[in-house]
Design a protein around this motif. Structure first.
Motif, PDB file in Angstrom:
ATOM      1  N   ASP A 191       5.562  26.339 -50.033  1.00 30.86           N
ATOM      2  CA  ASP A 191       6.739  25.429 -50.526  1.00 30.86           C
ATOM      3  C   ASP A 191       7.077  26.054 -51.728  1.00 30.86           C
ATOM      4  OD1 ASP A 191       6.636  23.917 -48.369  1.00 30.86           O
ATOM      5  OD2 ASP A 191       5.603  22.183 -49.481  1.00 30.86           O
ATOM      6  N   TYR A 192       6.392  26.538 -52.878  1.00 35.00           N
ATOM      7  CA  TYR A 192       6.515  26.988 -54.117  1.00 35.00           C
ATOM      8  C   TYR A 192       7.260  28.461 -53.837  1.00 35.00           C
ATOM      9  CZ  TYR A 192       4.879  23.044 -56.767  1.00 35.00           C
ATOM     10  OH  TYR A 192       4.663  21.977 -57.397  1.00 35.00           O
ATOM     11  N   GLU A 193       6.564  29.145 -52.954  1.00 34.88           N
ATOM     12  CA  GLU A 193       7.124  30.636 -52.595  1.00 34.88           C
ATOM     13  C   GLU A 193       8.531  30.547 -52.242  1.00 34.88           C
ATOM     14  OE1 GLU A 193       4.247  32.236 -50.040  1.00 34.88           O
ATOM     15  OE2 GLU A 193       2.579  32.292 -51.743  1.00 34.88           O
ATOM     16  N   SER A 194       8.912  29.573 -51.204  1.00 38.68           N
ATOM     17  CA  SER A 194       9.914  29.635 -50.552  1.00 38.68           C
ATOM     18  C   SER A 194      10.886  28.985 -51.445  1.00 38.68           C
ATOM     19  CB  SER A 194      10.231  28.648 -49.375  1.00 38.68           C
ATOM     20  OG  SER A 194       9.724  27.287 -49.760  1.00 38.68           O
ATOM     21  N   SER A 195      10.692  28.111 -52.542  1.00 39.82           N
ATOM     22  CA  SER A 195      11.699  27.712 -53.647  1.00 39.82           C
ATOM     23  C   SER A 195      12.047  28.873 -54.530  1.00 39.82           C
ATOM     24  CB  SER A 195      11.112  26.579 -54.199  1.00 39.82           C
ATOM     25  OG  SER A 195      10.196  26.903 -54.991  1.00 39.82           O
ATOM     26  N   GLN A 196      10.961  29.781 -54.867  1.00 44.94           N
ATOM     27  CA  GLN A 196      11.463  30.687 -55.705  1.00 44.94           C
ATOM     28  C   GLN A 196      12.197  31.815 -55.201  1.00 44.94           C
ATOM     29  OE1 GLN A 196       7.751  32.615 -56.696  1.00 44.94           O
ATOM     30  NE2 GLN A 196       7.035  30.894 -57.994  1.00 44.94           N
ATOM     31  N   THR A 197      12.106  32.066 -53.644  1.00 42.49           N
ATOM     32  CA  THR A 197      13.074  33.101 -53.145  1.00 42.49           C
ATOM     33  C   THR A 197      14.335  32.368 -52.885  1.00 42.49           C
ATOM     34  OG1 THR A 197      12.034  32.428 -51.240  1.00 42.49           O
ATOM     35  CG2 THR A 197      11.036  34.194 -52.045  1.00 42.49           C
ATOM     36  N   SER A 198      14.507  30.993 -52.647  1.00 45.78           N
ATOM     37  CA  SER A 198      15.590  30.270 -52.218  1.00 45.78           C
ATOM     38  C   SER A 198      16.617  30.422 -53.423  1.00 45.78           C
ATOM     39  CB  SER A 198      15.543  29.047 -51.853  1.00 45.78           C
ATOM     40  OG  SER A 198      14.921  28.490 -52.668  1.00 45.78           O
ATOM     41  N   ALA A 199      15.760  30.446 -54.780  1.00 49.19           N
ATOM     42  CA  ALA A 199      16.643  30.270 -55.983  1.00 49.19           C
ATOM     43  C   ALA A 199      17.003  31.724 -56.350  1.00 49.19           C
ATOM     44  CB  ALA A 199      15.934  29.808 -57.147  1.00 49.19           C
ATOM     45  N   GLY A 200      16.287  32.517 -55.943  1.00 52.85           N
ATOM     46  CA  GLY A 200      16.826  34.105 -55.987  1.00 52.85           C
ATOM     47  C   GLY A 200      15.936  34.800 -57.098  1.00 52.85           C
ATOM     48  N   VAL A 201      14.954  34.019 -57.795  1.00 47.40           N
ATOM     49  CA  VAL A 201      14.119  34.605 -58.819  1.00 47.40           C
ATOM     50  C   VAL A 201      12.997  35.052 -58.216  1.00 47.40           C
ATOM     51  CG1 VAL A 201      12.903  33.781 -60.922  1.00 47.40           C
ATOM     52  CG2 VAL A 201      15.140  32.944 -60.509  1.00 47.40           C
ATOM     53  N   ASP A 202      12.658  36.379 -58.483  1.00 51.41           N
ATOM     54  CA  ASP A 202      11.161  36.842 -57.872  1.00 51.41           C
ATOM     55  C   ASP A 202      10.445  36.965 -59.408  1.00 51.41           C
ATOM     56  OD1 ASP A 202       8.892  37.792 -56.647  1.00 51.41           O
ATOM     57  OD2 ASP A 202       9.934  39.516 -55.955  1.00 51.41           O
ATOM     58  N   LEU A 203       9.294  36.349 -59.765  1.00 55.28           N
ATOM     59  CA  LEU A 203       8.898  36.438 -60.660  1.00 55.28           C
ATOM     60  C   LEU A 203       7.995  37.916 -60.995  1.00 55.28           C
ATOM     61  CD1 LEU A 203       7.470  32.821 -61.645  1.00 55.28           C
ATOM     62  CD2 LEU A 203       9.242  33.973 -62.758  1.00 55.28           C
ATOM     63  N   LEU A 204       7.487  38.376 -60.142  1.00 55.00           N
ATOM     64  CA  LEU A 204       6.759  39.530 -60.036  1.00 55.00           C
ATOM     65  C   LEU A 204       7.668  40.729 -60.145  1.00 55.00           C
ATOM     66  CD1 LEU A 204       4.163  39.274 -57.075  1.00 55.00           C
ATOM     67  CD2 LEU A 204       3.613  39.122 -59.296  1.00 55.00           C
ATOM     68  N   ASP A 205       8.791  40.677 -59.542  1.00 58.31           N
ATOM     69  CA  ASP A 205       9.770  41.592 -59.878  1.00 58.31           C
ATOM     70  C   ASP A 205      10.420  41.563 -61.138  1.00 58.31           C
ATOM     71  OD1 ASP A 205       9.744  42.534 -57.372  1.00 58.31           O
ATOM     72  OD2 ASP A 205      11.436  41.587 -56.579  1.00 58.31           O
ATOM     73  N   TYR A 206      10.636  40.612 -61.832  1.00 59.66           N
ATOM     74  CA  TYR A 206      10.986  40.202 -63.201  1.00 59.66           C
ATOM     75  C   TYR A 206      10.003  40.754 -64.302  1.00 59.66           C
ATOM     76  CZ  TYR A 206      12.160  37.815 -67.425  1.00 59.66           C
ATOM     77  OH  TYR A 206      12.577  37.719 -68.584  1.00 59.66           O
ATOM     78  N   MET A 207       8.762  40.386 -63.911  1.00 53.02           N
ATOM     79  CA  MET A 207       7.734  40.673 -64.822  1.00 53.02           C
ATOM     80  C   MET A 207       7.463  42.152 -64.732  1.00 53.02           C
ATOM     81  SD  MET A 207       6.890  38.241 -66.715  1.00 53.02           S
ATOM     82  CE  MET A 207       5.657  38.725 -67.459  1.00 53.02           C
ATOM     83  N   GLY A 208       7.633  42.796 -63.435  1.00 55.03           N
ATOM     84  CA  GLY A 208       7.362  44.241 -63.464  1.00 55.03           C
ATOM     85  C   GLY A 208       8.623  45.022 -64.037  1.00 55.03           C
ATOM     86  N   ASP A 209       9.849  44.256 -63.910  1.00 57.36           N
ATOM     87  CA  ASP A 209      11.017  44.900 -64.783  1.00 57.36           C
ATOM     88  C   ASP A 209      10.851  44.901 -66.234  1.00 57.36           C
ATOM     89  OD1 ASP A 209      12.211  45.635 -62.342  1.00 57.36           O
ATOM     90  OD2 ASP A 209      13.614  43.819 -62.238  1.00 57.36           O
ATOM     91  N   ARG A 210      10.221  43.831 -66.614  1.00 55.12           N
ATOM     92  CA  ARG A 210      10.105  43.715 -67.959  1.00 55.12           C
ATOM     93  C   ARG A 210       9.028  44.719 -68.681  1.00 55.12           C
ATOM     94  NH1 ARG A 210      12.078  38.957 -71.057  1.00 55.12           N
ATOM     95  NH2 ARG A 210      10.973  39.965 -72.653  1.00 55.12           N
ATOM     96  N   LEU A 211       8.065  44.803 -67.726  1.00 50.45           N
ATOM     97  CA  LEU A 211       6.892  45.625 -68.314  1.00 50.45           C
ATOM     98  C   LEU A 211       7.583  47.243 -68.301  1.00 50.45           C
ATOM     99  CD1 LEU A 211       3.945  46.034 -69.017  1.00 50.45           C
ATOM    100  CD2 LEU A 211       3.447  46.218 -66.745  1.00 50.45           C
ATOM    101  N   SER A 212       8.296  47.556 -67.174  1.00 48.05           N
ATOM    102  CA  SER A 212       8.833  48.907 -67.110  1.00 48.05           C
ATOM    103  C   SER A 212       9.817  48.988 -68.277  1.00 48.05           C
ATOM    104  CB  SER A 212       9.230  49.203 -65.796  1.00 48.05           C
ATOM    105  OG  SER A 212      10.447  48.255 -65.464  1.00 48.05           O
ATOM    106  N   GLY A 213      10.194  47.837 -68.781  1.00 42.89           N
ATOM    107  CA  GLY A 213      11.430  48.220 -69.730  1.00 42.89           C
ATOM    108  C   GLY A 213      10.453  48.291 -71.150  1.00 42.89           C
TER     109      GLY A 213
END
Length: 185
Positions: free
Chosen positions: A67-89
């Protein structure tokens, strides 16, 4: 205590400060959770967990991980991608790549110089061996020349003595005319 917000494309996420206590946001337009819980299908169960219909009286939501996973994708926020982007930045691999390239280049140059040094050492050993052989041959030749000179000197001395005995007058005149050098034995 104040709380800080990181804004995402769809909704903000509360991040409490160091106090360790959660403080609600100052803006009343946002609730504790910015996304609504997913609606369960009417079939009864999903992934082995009984469906949950939130009531209006209940203000908290407890659901399964899916349920939490589907709520994250429904909101358009992928924390793994976000953290990966932050780390690569935050991490710039260019200086590391440059230092690795410089290290590889230096290592190659060092290996080349080591090989060159070994070749020069082998050449020096060969030249030293040849020089020692030439020196030994030269010493042998010098000893032979010294022996030949000694034999010749003895022969000349013997001839002079015989000439002095056999022809004393001629020998005396010749020795006055051609004196013996001072460095002669």
């Amino acid at each position: 205590m104040s709380s800080s917000y990181y804004s995402f494309p769809s909704a903000p996420v509360n991040v409490p400060t160091k106090g360790g206590y959660y403080t609600p946001p100052q803006n009343a337009a946002y609730s504790r959770m910015s996304v609504s819980p997913p609606e369960a299908p009417h079939s009864g169960t999903t992934s082995g967990v009984a469906s949950y219909e939130p009531s209006a009286a209940s203000s908290s939501y407890a659901g399964s991980a899916s349920d939490y996973e589907s709520s994250q994708t429904s909101a358009g926020v992928d924390l793994l991608d976000y953290m990966g982007d932050r780390l690569s930045g935050a991490f710039d691999p260019l200086p590391l790549d440059r230092s690795l390239a410089k290290q590889a280049q230096t290592s190659g140059q060092l290996n080349a110089k080591t090989r060159q040094l070994m070749e020069l050492q082998a050449l020096a050993k060969a030249r030293l061996t040849a020089t020692r052989a030439n020196f030994a041959d030269g010493m042998k030749a010098a000893k032979e020349v010294q022996q030949d000179l000694q034999w010749t000197q003895k022969r000349v001395t013997a001839l002079n003595q015989r000439a002095a005995r056999k022809y004393p007058e001629h020998y005396k005149t010749a020795s006055q005319q051609y004196p013996v050098p001072a460095d002669d034995f």
